[in-house]
Design a protein around this motif. Structure first.
Motif, PDB file in Angstrom:
ATOM      1  N   ALA A   1       9.727   1.964  -1.937  1.00 39.54           N
ATOM      2  CA  ALA A   1       9.360   1.058  -0.712  1.00 39.54           C
ATOM      3  C   ALA A   1       9.860   0.992   0.354  1.00 39.54           C
ATOM      4  O   ALA A   1      11.177   1.391   0.545  1.00 39.54           O
ATOM      5  CB  ALA A   1       9.017  -0.376  -1.376  1.00 39.54           C
TER       6      ALA A   1
ATOM      7  N   TYR B   1       4.260   1.886  -0.380  1.00 46.94           N
ATOM      8  CA  TYR B   1       5.133   1.931  -1.793  1.00 46.94           C
ATOM      9  C   TYR B   1       4.732   3.277  -2.485  1.00 46.94           C
ATOM     10  O   TYR B   1       3.750   3.763  -1.985  1.00 46.94           O
ATOM     11  CB  TYR B   1       4.519   0.840  -2.594  1.00 46.94           C
ATOM     12  CG  TYR B   1       4.599  -0.472  -2.053  1.00 46.94           C
ATOM     13  CD1 TYR B   1       3.700  -1.017  -1.137  1.00 46.94           C
ATOM     14  CD2 TYR B   1       5.769  -1.304  -2.434  1.00 46.94           C
ATOM     15  CE1 TYR B   1       3.979  -2.208  -0.669  1.00 46.94           C
ATOM     16  CE2 TYR B   1       5.983  -2.585  -2.088  1.00 46.94           C
ATOM     17  CZ  TYR B   1       5.068  -3.011  -1.006  1.00 46.94           C
ATOM     18  OH  TYR B   1       5.400  -4.302  -0.663  1.00 46.94           O
TER      19      TYR B   1
ATOM     20  N   LYS C   1       2.797   0.356  -6.763  1.00 43.81           N
ATOM     21  CA  LYS C   1       1.779  -0.307  -6.127  1.00 43.81           C
ATOM     22  C   LYS C   1       1.297  -1.539  -7.043  1.00 43.81           C
ATOM     23  O   LYS C   1       0.844  -1.249  -8.105  1.00 43.81           O
ATOM     24  CB  LYS C   1       0.718   0.705  -5.631  1.00 43.81           C
ATOM     25  CG  LYS C   1       1.071   1.433  -4.388  1.00 43.81           C
ATOM     26  CD  LYS C   1       0.031   2.274  -3.950  1.00 43.81           C
ATOM     27  CE  LYS C   1       0.521   3.203  -2.746  1.00 43.81           C
ATOM     28  NZ  LYS C   1      -0.594   4.286  -2.533  1.00 43.81           N
TER      29      LYS C   1
END
Length: 123
Positions: free
Chosen positions: A49, A60, A65
């Motif tokens: 990230a 991300y 995610k």
């Protein structure tokens, strides 16, 4: 002197949560994008990230995610990675890093790294 110190790793059960912290010194995190990477045994270090230097944009890797959230506290000069719904495949050494350019998804895009904090997800 730039320094990044990660903390918050440990052992979590599948489905559990951990919050990683990255305390920065020697620079202001509001001046640079900051990223999290991880490296599992026998694998290359991979992007997890990134948060923009303004704090208003995040990105991300697909596998995290909806489960991980990167954030920051500029008053504490600290970046966080909230990890929820952890999976065994999230097991790795997690690093935070200071960006030096715009290539946020690859390791050459960062010039300073912390020492890492171990995250182990196992029942």
């Amino acid at each position: 002197q730039v320094q990044l110190v990660e903390s918050g790793g440990g052992l979590a059960q599948p489905g559990g949560s951990l919050r990683l912290s990255c305390a920065a010194s020697g620079f202001s995190i509001s001046t640079y994008a900051m990223g999290w990477f991880r490296q599992a045994p026998g694998k290359e270090r991979e992007f997890v990230a990134v948060i923009s230097r303004g704090g208003g944009s995040t990105r991300y890797t697909d596998s995290v995610k909806g489960r991980f959230t990167i954030s920051r506290d500029t008053a504490k000069n600290t970046v966080y990675l909230q990890m929820n719904s952890l999976r065994p495949e999230d097991t790795a050494l997690y690093y935070c890093a200071k960006a030096q350019g715009q290539q946020f998804g690859v390791t050459p895009g960062y010039d300073y790294w912390g020492q890492g904090t171990q995250v182990t997800v196992s029942s």
